[in-house]
Design an enzyme around this catalytic site. Structure first.
Site, mmCIF file in Angstrom:
data_model
loop_
_atom_site.group_PDB
_atom_site.id
_atom_site.type_symbol
_atom_site.label_atom_id
_atom_site.label_comp_id
_atom_site.label_asym_id
_atom_site.label_seq_id
_atom_site.Cartn_x
_atom_site.Cartn_y
_atom_site.Cartn_z
ATOM 1 C CE1 TYR A 152 76.863 52.434 -22.399
ATOM 2 C CE2 TYR A 152 75.778 53.812 -24.052
ATOM 3 C CZ TYR A 152 75.707 52.918 -22.994
ATOM 4 O OH TYR A 152 74.484 52.498 -22.526
ATOM 5 C CB THR A 155 73.892 54.919 -31.678
ATOM 6 O OG1 THR A 155 73.415 55.710 -30.599
ATOM 7 C CG2 THR A 155 73.194 55.343 -32.951
ATOM 8 C CB SER A 161 65.453 57.616 -30.271
ATOM 9 O OG SER A 161 66.006 58.853 -30.640
ATOM 10 N N GLY A 194 81.501 57.539 -30.349
ATOM 11 C CA GLY A 194 82.627 58.434 -30.102
ATOM 12 C C GLY A 194 83.827 57.684 -29.555
ATOM 13 N NE ARG A 324 78.565 94.738 -39.735
ATOM 14 C CZ ARG A 324 77.441 94.048 -39.887
ATOM 15 N NH1 ARG A 324 76.936 93.348 -38.880
ATOM 16 N NH2 ARG A 324 76.816 94.024 -41.034
ATOM 17 N NE ARG A 350 68.818 90.559 -36.124
ATOM 18 C CZ ARG A 350 69.634 90.714 -37.178
ATOM 19 N NH1 ARG A 350 70.140 89.651 -37.770
ATOM 20 N NH2 ARG A 350 69.941 91.914 -37.620
ATOM 21 N N GLY A 436 78.425 89.679 -42.994
ATOM 22 C CA GLY A 436 79.293 88.849 -43.829
ATOM 23 C C GLY A 436 80.387 88.148 -43.036
ATOM 24 C CB THR A 457 70.403 64.815 -32.579
ATOM 25 O OG1 THR A 457 70.151 65.815 -33.549
ATOM 26 C CG2 THR A 457 69.880 63.486 -33.090
ATOM 27 C CD GLU A 459 72.889 61.918 -23.432
ATOM 28 O OE1 GLU A 459 72.077 61.084 -22.994
ATOM 29 O OE2 GLU A 459 74.094 61.675 -23.557
#
Lengths: 701, 701
Positions: A152, A155, A161, A194, A324, A350, A436, A457, A459
Site C-alpha cells: 500500500y 507515504t 501525515s 512495507g 535477581r 516502576r 545491565g 508514529t 496511524e
C-alpha cells in the site's frame, strides 16, 4: 560462519550460586493465591487460550520458525528468513484452513514483522473495500491466491501525515482512456512502504488524480510494479528497500518512483469515486465515512494491543526482578544474603504501576471495541448523515451534535496516542529495570521495543493526533455552553463541570473509586473550558495553543482509561468468573493506576481544584506505597496470567522457569557466531583476521 | 554481497520539490545574528576546535574509517571493521605522537565503541594507578606497547553494582606463593567485560582475596587469558563474546571463567594493599580515596559529555525540522505552502527546551570539573583524612563536616544520574520529533542513542546512585540542624531554608534569574528536611523511602544544573568573548531551561511553597511560550555553534547543507546491500532466493 567455540566440560558443570531462579519463582508462585487460569480466561477468553496453544504446538516444531539465530543474524539474513517464514505460514494457513484470528495469533507468536505483512493487511483490505466487483474479479482474486503480492504505497519521502500534500500524480488521458502515473520530484518517491522493497509485484498507489489539468486529491490506483516471472522492476519504475531501521528489519520497507507509467482505466479503485471514461467527468465519493470507520477500528486495536505489548515487557522484567538479587535491605537484620530486586520500592514503583497499566489499557481497548461494534451497524445505516462529522476536517465552529461515533472517533485518536506512547515508554522502563542485562538482546525487551516503536508514529503521529481530540472537545464545549442536552459521556462531564464549578469539587479520591474517576473527569472538563477561553475569548492563535491541546488530549484520554478500567471491574456479569480475592486485587491495580497517574500529573489536578495538596501528599506517600506492598506478593502470578509462552517472548530474563543465567550463558557461549572467529589483536599486524579455530597464526610481535 | 541495483538516469535528474533544504537552512542562518564562531569558541575553546579540524582532516581520507557501510553491516563485520579501525588509529597515534586529548577527539569523530576501548582506558589506568614500580615494569610497559592487550574484568553474570558480592575468588597459597583464580559458579562468570570477547590477551580480574580461609574483599589481579601467539584461550580459561546488544555492537563485551588457574604473587596489584609473601599477612589499603576520586572524575566527564551527546541529536532534529514542511498553520492566510515543522509550538517545546538543556549540562559538567581539579591537590595532600568521608559507606548517623569533596562526590552521583537520563531520554525525543524518518538508521539518532544508552546504567545505575545523594543530604541536614556553620553550598542552602521557613519564600521567578535559582534551592532544601523527618522522626524504613530519595536526588541535581548554568553566564571574564546579543540569548536559554523544568516538576514547587499556582500558570502559558518565540529564529545557528562535522554525525537528516532527501535517497538506492538480491516472492515456490541480478528465474506460478 564457523560454529562457536565448544564449551568445556568443567564449565558445563557450573550452576548459578545461591538460591536457584527456579526455586525463587516457585516460592513467588506459592505465596500468592491468584487464580492464574481464571485470570487468563478473563483476559483472553478460553477460546483465545486454546487457539494460542493449538497454533504454538504447530509452529514450534517447524524448523523455519526456529528463533535461535534471530538476535544474531544481519539484515539480509533476517529478511530472507522472514520471507521463508511468511511463505511457510501461508502454506500452513491454506493447509489448515486458518481463520483470520488464527493468522493473527500465529503472527503474534512468531513476533516479527514479515514481508507479506502489508499484502495481507492494507493491500487486500483496500482492494476489497474500495474495489468494484469488476476490480475484485481482476485484482482481488489473484491477490487472494498470492499471484499478485501487493503493498500500500501512500507515504512519500516528503510527505507522511499530510496525505493531501502527496506529490505522485495520476493524470487522466481521455484519448486512450488511461492514467499516467508519475513522480515529478525526488520527494514524490514513495517511501516506508512495507513489503515493497523486495517482495511485492503490485502496489496500491495513492496519487493525486488530475483531469484536464485540475487536481482532485489523492486516489488509489492498482499498479503492477515488477515482472511476474523475473520479479524485476518494470520499465520506468525504480524500486528498492529503504535501508536499515531502528527495528522492523525483517520487513522490506521500500521506495518507488514512476517515470510516466501508463495504466488502464480499471486501475483506479472505483467503488467510492471514479472517472467516467466517456465524459472524463469526476464522480463524487459515495461514502468516505467508511474509511474513517476503519481508522477508528485500527486505533481501537492499537489501544488493546498496547496493553499486551507492554505486558510482555512487564512479564520479563517482573520475573527477572524476582530472580535477581542485589545488595541487602539497609534495615534488614540478616545482612548475609542479598534481596530480590523486586522488593525494592524503586523497582516496584516502576514495574507494579506498569503492571496495573497493562490491565488498564487492555480493558480500555476492549471497551472501545465493544462500543465500536455496537455502533457499526448504525453508522452503515446512516453513513451519509454522520459522514461530515466523522471526517473531523469540517470548520471548527460548527458542531454536529449528539453523535456517539464522533465521540468514539475523537477519543480513539487521543487514546491511540496515549496508549502507544505509554507502551513504548513503559517497555523502555522495563528494559532499564533489568539493569545491565536489559541491554543484552537476550533480554528480549530491546528488540521487541524497537519493532513496536513506529506505532507511536504511524496511524497518526502521537502529537498530531492530539489536535483532533482538542478540536472535538472545543466543539463539544461550545455545544454544551449553548445549552444542548448531553447525548454522550463527553457532553455529560462538561455539563456536570459547569453545573458544579461554582461550589467546587470535593472528591474523596482516597476513599471512593468512583470519586477517583470523577476527579479525572473534572480535570479534563476544566482544561477543556480553559482552552476554550484561550481560543474563543482571548483569540489566541491555534499554533500557540498546541502545547495546551496536547496536555488536554492527554488528560481526557487518561480519564477515558480510568473510566474504562473502573467499568470493566464493576460489571458483575463479566467479573463473576473471578474469585473475590483476585477481583479485589484487580481493584487494587485500578487504584494504583489511577492514583499513580494522578500524582504524576498532580499540578493539573491542583490547578483545577479537583484535589487538595494534602490529598496528593497522602496519595504519594501513603496510598500508593501501601498498594505496592499489597500487590507485591502477587506480582509473578499476575504476569503469569498474561500467559506468554517462552517461545513467543524469546527472552533469557523472562523465562517461566527462572533459569535466567543458564539461558544467557548458553546463548552467548554456544549460539553466538562471533565466537567462531579468532582475530589477530595486535596493532602492528597486517593480517587482520583468521576465521578458523583449527589454524594457528604467527603474530608480528 | 552483490552491489545494489543501479539508479536509472531519469531518477538521477529528480530533485526535491519546492524550496530546497539548502535554501531553507540558508534563510534560517540569514535571519539570526548569533556569532556562531564566537559561541563555538565559548563552548569548545579555539584550541579544541583546531584540534578537531586537524584530526578530522586526517581521518576522513583513510579508507578504513569510511562510514558508508556502518548502518548496513552485521555484527561480525562491524566488529572486524572496528578492530581494523582501532589498529589503524593506534598506528596513526604513534606516527603523529598524539596526546591523550587528540585520541579522545579522534574517537569522538569516529563515534563508535572500539575493541581497544577498555585496554586504553580502564586496563592502562588500573595498572598505572594500582601497580607498584615492579608491576609497572612487568605489565604496564608491555601494555603501553600493545603487546599486552587488556580489559577490566569486574562485573559478573550475577553481580553488577554490588562489587562486594563478586564471586570470583583469588585464594592465597602460601606453599608456592601463588594465587588460585577460580569461578565457583556460573554466576561468577565475568560478564559485559569490554574488549574481552575476542580482543584481549590479559585481564585485570577483580576477585575476592582469600587468605587462610578468610575473605578480604575484592582486589585486582593481572591475569594472562590468551596465548600470545595463537590468541586462543589458555587452559582452564573459557572466554567468549556475550552476544548482540541493543547497541555497542562494535565492541566485544565478553565473558570469562576460570577453572583454578594459578598466578604468581606479582599478579595482585599491590600499590594500596598486598599480601606479604613471607608471613601471608594482609597489609591494609593505604589510600582508597584515590579510587573514589577517579569515580568522581569519571562522573564529571559523563555530565559534560551528556551535553554534547544530546546536542548531536538536537542538531539533527533542529536542522531537519527547519527543512521538513508539513501542513499549513491553521490560522495562516496563505494556505498554499506548508509550514516548516520547526514553527509548530509542539515541536519547539520539545526541541528548543532540549537545546537549552545541552548548554545547561555542558556548563554544569565544566563547573564540576573545575571544582574537581581545584580540589584534587588538596585531596592528594590529606588523602588519609578525607578517605572515610569520601567512601560514603560509613554509618549514616555521623557527618564528617565541612568537606567540599564530600559534596562534590555526592553531587557527582546525582548529576551523573540526572545528566545521562536527560541525554538518553532527550535523544529519543529528538528521534521522534523527526517523524517517520527518525526511525531510519540514516537519521543518525537511533544508532547514536543505542550506543549511548548504557551510560544510564554503568558507573552506577541511575536509580542506585540517588541513594548516595540522599544519604549525603540527610547527613548534611543533621549537621546543619546541630548548628554547624555552612562550609559548602549544600549546607548554605539548607541553613537558609531553616532561617526563612517561618516567613516563607517569595521568589520572583518570572522577573529575576537569581530568584529562579533560589526557588530550586528552596525546593531541594524542603524535600531534604521532609525526608529527614520521615527517617529520623517517623522512623520509616529505608526501603519505603527510596522513591522519595530518588525524587530528592533529582530535585537537588536540577538545582545544581540551574545554579551552574546561571553562574557560567554571570562570569564577565568568561562571557566577555560573546557579543551582547548572543549573551542575551544565552540568558534566555537559561530561563527556558529553568522555567520549563520548574513547570514540569510543578507539584514539588507548590508543595514547598517556593512558588504560587499563579506563577506556575504564568510560567507555563506565557513565559515559556514567549521564550520559545524569541529563541526560534536563532535555533539553527545555535546548533551550528556546537560544530559537529557532517562526517561525525553521519546523518541524512542533520546535514549542514540541508540536502536531506537527496542523502536519504542516495544511501537507500545506491548503498543498500539488500537491494543486491532478487527474491522469488511466491509462497508456492521451493526456490527461496536468488542473489544475482543477471540471472532470470522461473517462478512456479
Amino acid at each position: 560462519m564457523p560454529p562457536a567455540a565448544p564449551t568445556p566440560e568443567w564449565v558445563k558443570k557450573l550452576k548459578p550460586s545461591g538460591i536457584q531462579g527456579s526455586e525463587l519463582l516457585a516460592a513467588e508462585r506459592a505465596k500468592s493465591n491468584v487464580d492464574v487460569d481464571a485470570l487468563s480466561r478473563f483476559i483472553h477468553t478460553q477460546e483465545g487460550l486454546d487457539r494460542k496453544a493449538r497454533i504454538l504446538k504447530l509452529l514450534e516444531h517447524e524448523k523455519v520458525f526456529d528463533k535461535s539465530q534471530n538476535y544474531f543474524a544481519g539484515r539480509v539474513d533476517r529478511f530472507e528468513t522472514a520471507l521463508a517464514r511468511a511463505k511457510k505460514l501461508r502454506q500452513i494457513a491454506v493447509h489448515h484452513n486458518w481463520t483470520q484470528e488464527d493468522k493473527i495469533v500465529a503472527n503474534d507468536l512468531i513476533s516479527e514483522p514479515g514481508p507479506y505483512g502489508l499484502h495481507e493487511s492494507m493491500f487486500l483490505i483496500t482492494l476489497r473495500d474500495q474495489g468494484t466487483p469488476e476490480q475484485h474479479e481482476k485484482f482481488l482474486k489473484k491477490a487472494e491466491a498470492y499471484e499478485y503480492i501487493g503493498c500500500y504505497a501512500q507515504t512519500e519521502l516528503g510527505h507522511g501525515s499530510n496525505v493531501r500534500g502527496l506529490e505522485t500524480t495520476a493524470t487522466w488521458n481521455a484519448d486512450d482512456k488511461t492514467f499516467i502515473i508519475n513522480s515529478p520530484s525526488l520527494t514524490a518517491s514513495k517511501w516506508w512502504i512495507g513489503s515493497l522493497g523486495r517482495t511485492a509485484n503490485h502496489a496500491v498507489v495513492m496519487a493525486q488524480l488530475i483531469i484536464n489539468g485540475r487536481p482532485y486529491g489523492p486516489h488509489p490506483f492498482v499498479v503492477q510494479i515488477r515482472d511476474m516471472k523475473t520479479h524485476k522492476p518494470l520499465e520506468n519504475i525504480h524500486i528498492g528497500d529503504i535501508g536499515p531501521k531502528f527495528g522492523y528489519n525483517t520487513m522490506d520497507n521500500g521506495f518507488l518512483l514512476f517515470n510516466k507509467v501508463k495504466v488502464p482505466h480499471v486501475s483506479m479503485l472505483a467503488r467510492f469515486s471514479r472517472v467516467d471514461p466517456e465524459t472524463s467527468r469526476y464522480l463524487r465519493p459515495a461514502s468516505p465515512s467508511l474509511i474513517y470507520g476503519t481508522l477508528t477500528w485500527v486505533r481501537s486495536t492499537i489501544v488493546m494491543q498496547a496493553g499486551a505489548v507492554l505486558a510482555r515487557g512487564v512479564t520479563i522484567a517482573t520475573r527477572y526482578a524476582a530472580v535477581r538479587r542485589q545488595f541487602q535491605d539497609r534495615d534488614a537484620k540478616d545482612q548475609s544474603s542479598e534481596t530480590q530486586v523486586l522488593n525494592y520500592t524503586t523497582v516496584q514503583i516502576r514495574l507494579l504501576t506498569l503492571l496495573a497499566t497493562t490491565f488498564a489499557l487492555h480493558f480500555t481497548g476492549r471497551g472501545m471495541m465493544k462500543l465500536y461494534e455496537a455502533n457499526q451497524k448504525k453508522m452503515s445505516a446512516d453513513a451519509g448523515k454522520v459522514g461530515s462529522a466523522k471526517r473531523g476536517a469540517g470548520p471548527e465552529e460548527t458542531h454536529s451534535g449528539s453523535d456517539l461515533l464522533a465521540d468514539l472517533h475523537a477519543t480513539s485518536c487521543g487514546l491511540k496516542s496515549l496508549a502507544s506512547s505509554t507502551a513504548v515508554d513503559g517497555l523502555e522502563v522495563c528494559r532499564r529495570a533489568c539493569g545491565g542485562h536489559g541491554y543484552s538482546s537476550f533480554s528480549g525487551i530491546g528488540p521487541w521495543y524497537a519493532d513496536y516503536l513506529p506505532t507511536a508514529t504511524w496511524e497518526g503521529d502521537n502529537y498530531m493526533l492530539t489536535q483532533q481530540v482538542a478540536r472535538y472537545l472545543l466543539k463539544t464545549a461550545r455545544s454544551v455552553l449553548k445549552g444542548n442536552e448531553p447525548t454522550n459521556d463527553t457532553m455529560a462531564i462538561l455539563r456536570n463541570f459547569l453545573d458544579k464549578s461554582d461550589m467546587g469539587a470535593a472528591f474523596d479520591i482516597l476513599g471512593k473509586d468512583e470519586d477517583l474517576v470523577a476527579a479525572f473527569a473534572w480535570r479534563s472538563a476544566f482544561l477543556t473550558f480553559e482552552a476554550l477561553k484561550h481560543r474563543d475569548e482571548q483569540k489566541r492563535s491555534w499554533n500557540s495553543l498546541l502545547v495546551d491541546f496536547y496536555r488536554l488530549s492527554r488528560a481526557h484520554s487518561q480519564y477515558m482509561v480510568v473510566k474504562n478500567f473502573y467499568e470493566a471491574l464493576n460489571q458483575p456479569d463479566v467479573t463473576g468468573s473471578l474469585d473475590p480475592d483476585t477481583l479485589n486485587l484487580m481493584h487494587k491495580l485500578f487504584r494504583l493506576y489511577a492514583l499513580h497517574t494522578l500524582e504524576s500529573e498532580a499540578s493539573e489536578f491542583y490547578t483545577s481544584s479537583a484535589v487538595t495538596v494534602r490529598q496528593i501528599m497522602l496519595a504519594r506517600t501513603t496510598a500508593v506505597m501501601k498498594l505496592l506492598e499489597e500487590i507485591r506478593p502477587h506480582a509473578v502470578r499476575l504476569v503469569d496470567a498474561w500467559a506468554f509462552p517462552d517461545w513467543q517472548m524469546d527472552s533469557s530474563l523472562g523465562r517461566y522457569d527462572g533459569k535466567v543465567y543458564e539461558d544467557m550463558f548458553y546463548r552467548a557461549s554456544e549460539q553466538n557466531p562471533l565466537n567462531g572467529i579468532v582475530v589477530d589483536p595486535y596493532p602492528s599486524s597486517e593480517v587482520l583476521f583468521k576465521e578458523n579455530h583449527s589454524q594457528e597464526f604467527k603474530s608480528k610481535l
